[in-house]
Scaffold this active site. Structure first.
Site, PDB file in Angstrom:
ATOM      1  N   ASP A  30      -3.915   3.945  10.825  1.00  0.00           N
ATOM      2  CA  ASP A  30      -4.775   3.216  11.751  1.00  0.00           C
ATOM      3  C   ASP A  30      -4.882   3.953  13.072  1.00  0.00           C
ATOM      4  O   ASP A  30      -3.862   4.408  13.616  1.00  0.00           O
ATOM      5  CB  ASP A  30      -4.196   1.821  12.043  1.00  0.00           C
ATOM      6  CG  ASP A  30      -4.250   0.893  10.853  1.00  0.00           C
ATOM      7  OD1 ASP A  30      -5.268   0.902  10.133  1.00  0.00           O
ATOM      8  OD2 ASP A  30      -3.269   0.152  10.638  1.00  0.00           O
ATOM      9  N   ARG A  43       0.837  -1.206   0.000  1.00  0.00           N
ATOM     10  CA  ARG A  43       0.000   0.000   0.000  1.00  0.00           C
ATOM     11  C   ARG A  43       0.866   1.247   0.000  1.00  0.00           C
ATOM     12  O   ARG A  43       1.970   1.244   0.530  1.00  0.00           O
ATOM     13  CB  ARG A  43      -0.933   0.013   1.193  1.00  0.00           C
ATOM     14  CG  ARG A  43      -0.149   0.053   2.497  1.00  0.00           C
ATOM     15  CD  ARG A  43      -0.810  -0.563   3.647  1.00  0.00           C
ATOM     16  NE  ARG A  43      -1.054  -1.965   3.431  1.00  0.00           N
ATOM     17  CZ  ARG A  43      -1.612  -2.754   4.311  1.00  0.00           C
ATOM     18  NH1 ARG A  43      -1.993  -2.287   5.452  1.00  0.00           N
ATOM     19  NH2 ARG A  43      -1.795  -4.014   4.072  1.00  0.00           N
TER      20      ARG A  43
END
Length: 163
Positions: A100, A95
């Protein structure tokens, strides 16, 4: 920032100049509404989790004070990921940017979109070691000291690579 919540964000990238992706994302966190970037860890190089046929990751952790609700913060983080052309092709795959929410104050959240504390943070050195760099005396919502988790999760191949 008054009446704000302290939270911690994990950052990771392994595509398209990962160090630049993470550094840019850290800068973008300073532009979030009702949010202040308090601290950011050094950058760390880590082996990929899951499929090994991908480049190493660059990771960091940021400390924020925010007045955004958890899912509103998640929306803002996902907008930053999209600005970095994040594509979700496979679970734990490569990615350009992953953001997060690791911790959101002392809250324990389990919704369709969000689990906090982050489900895997307790076992991931690329989260724990950068987190300890900026919050060494942190106690998790369940009462576990971060120092205890570090003792169970050696750095291994994790490598600090700069600011």
């Amino acid at each position: 920032m008054t009446d704000s919540i302290r939270c911690y964000i994990g950052l990771g990238s392994n595509l398209e100049d990962p160090q630049a992706q993470v550094r840019t994302a850290l800068e973008q966190l300073t532009s979030l509404p009702d949010t202040e970037l308090v601290a950011a860890s050094s950058l760390y190089r880590s082996d990929p989790v899951g499929p090994q046929d991908q480049p190493d990751f660059v990771n960091a952790v940021a400390e924020l004070n925010t007045r955004l609700a958890p899912e509103a913060l998640l929306d803002e983080l996902q907008a930053i990921e999209q600005a970095h052309r994040r594509v979700r092709e496979r679970h734990w795959g490569p990615r350009t940017l992953d953001l997060d929410i690791l911790l959101y104050a002392e809250q324990q959240i389990e919704s369709e979109r969000l689990v906090v504390p982050h489900r895997f943070m307790r076992e991931r050195g690329f989260v724990l070691w950068p987190l300890a760099e900026i919050a060494p005396s942190l106690i998790l919502p369940d009462g576990t000291p971060l120092s205890k988790l570090l003792s169970l999760c050696p750095m291994g191949t994790l490598e600090k690579i700069g600011l």
